[in-house]
Write an enzyme that holds these catalytic residues in place. Sequence first.
Site, PDB file in Angstrom:
ATOM      1  N   GLU A 139       0.827  -1.208   0.000  1.00 35.47           N
ATOM      2  CA  GLU A 139       0.000   0.000   0.000  1.00 35.47           C
ATOM      3  C   GLU A 139       0.864   1.262   0.000  1.00 35.47           C
ATOM      4  O   GLU A 139       0.467   2.285  -0.565  1.00 35.47           O
ATOM      5  CB  GLU A 139      -0.938   0.002   1.209  1.00 35.47           C
ATOM      6  CG  GLU A 139      -2.023  -1.068   1.169  1.00 35.47           C
ATOM      7  CD  GLU A 139      -3.010  -0.890   0.027  1.00 35.47           C
ATOM      8  OE1 GLU A 139      -3.302   0.272  -0.337  1.00 35.47           O
ATOM      9  OE2 GLU A 139      -3.467  -1.907  -0.521  1.00 35.47           O
ATOM     10  N   HIS A 293       3.641  -9.783  17.435  1.00 31.78           N
ATOM     11  CA  HIS A 293       4.341 -10.965  17.939  1.00 31.78           C
ATOM     12  C   HIS A 293       5.754 -11.079  17.382  1.00 31.78           C
ATOM     13  O   HIS A 293       6.672 -11.516  18.094  1.00 31.78           O
ATOM     14  CB  HIS A 293       3.563 -12.239  17.609  1.00 31.78           C
ATOM     15  CG  HIS A 293       4.184 -13.453  18.198  1.00 31.78           C
ATOM     16  ND1 HIS A 293       5.021 -14.291  17.483  1.00 31.78           N
ATOM     17  CD2 HIS A 293       4.149 -13.945  19.472  1.00 31.78           C
ATOM     18  CE1 HIS A 293       5.452 -15.255  18.280  1.00 31.78           C
ATOM     19  NE2 HIS A 293       4.941 -15.077  19.482  1.00 31.78           N
ATOM     20  N   LYS A 334       9.309 -11.872  26.799  1.00 37.09           N
ATOM     21  CA  LYS A 334       9.416 -10.990  25.638  1.00 37.09           C
ATOM     22  C   LYS A 334       9.495  -9.516  26.036  1.00 37.09           C
ATOM     23  O   LYS A 334       9.915  -8.676  25.246  1.00 37.09           O
ATOM     24  CB  LYS A 334       8.237 -11.245  24.698  1.00 37.09           C
ATOM     25  CG  LYS A 334       8.265 -12.673  24.140  1.00 37.09           C
ATOM     26  CD  LYS A 334       6.992 -13.036  23.404  1.00 37.09           C
ATOM     27  CE  LYS A 334       7.061 -14.501  22.949  1.00 37.09           C
ATOM     28  NZ  LYS A 334       5.816 -14.937  22.286  1.00 37.09           N
TER      29      LYS A 334
END
Length: 364
Positions: A139, A293, A334
């Site tokens: 895009e 993620h 994380k």
Amino acid sequence: MTEKIPALVSEAVLKASNPVPEGALEVDGIDFSRPENQDVTVSKLVKSMRKMGYQATSVGIACEIINDMRNWRGPTKAVQMEREEMGLPAEDGTGDEKCTIFLGYTSNLISSGLRSTLRYLVQNKHVSAIVTTAGGVEEDLIKCLAPTYLGDFTLPGAQLREQGMNRIGNLLVPNDNYCKFEEWVIPIFDKMLEEQDNDPDILWSPSKVISRLGKEINDEQSVLFWAYKNNIPVFCPALTDGSIGDMLFFHTFRASPKQLKIDIVSDIRRINSLSMAAAKAGMIILGGGLVKHHIANACLMRNGADFAVYVNTGQEFDGSDAGARPDEAVSWGKIRSDAKSVKVYADATIVFPMIVASTFASEK
């Protein structure tokens, strides 16, 4: 004769409070009746939102965390590890390394006018690496070839299909835009295939393909152009999941029996290595799913990010990655347990320009 309030009622309704903790912030806002708050700047408005409560407070916290990312300076990762092995604090106030900032965004945000804000960050080298979806790649390129238009959320899909108009929320993309994209990108794929066949050392990865497309578009309105120019890697582990995947599919027929080969393993090594080498790591993630993620998992390789700002509307009751709060990522390693983190529950097109105005684009 005056009656006493029953003890049961008194204990329930007039229960005494514990002392308010020292340093607790009082709820406050911005009083537009004050002369100094007339024609208020965005930075001042956002600063005042810090004490409003709800998501206004989360926006204020997000700005504080991002400014901490921007301003952090310290020793290299190697020096920090050496100090820890000696039983010393990892940081001692010395060093001029900067925080590695990972920016993630979904394709709908590039389709929107937020693309200009994202381009500003990349043009001015405010981020170190990007993770996006296939739509976040194509895009950006397509907008250099033809515009996207404002529409309406309620426009009927069947009617739009007959008209060759594709709807993204309340945005409209003429299908001709994708035809123009095919005409532009297929010759580039031809050239890349020729280079691959003529040089055995050439191994394309998604980030290398994206860098090449950023170079070829040669348009200063493009996020990918500035990423190429400033050597900021753009990772897209699902590169085939969009129009660019369609084009790669079409190219297999055009080039048969030859075929472009794109290696995803070299990119996972590249982003994970970037995370592992970071003196400090920060995440700014707009949206959820893959982009959220992939950045978080890269930060797992260094035992978690030091700073994290999420902006999305996902709820956690269904166990989705988008809905997960930063604390869930802490459980996976994380995000570090002592990290500064916040999730802003909001449409990024509303709040992220204000956040950027109060941080990266601020004069301070």
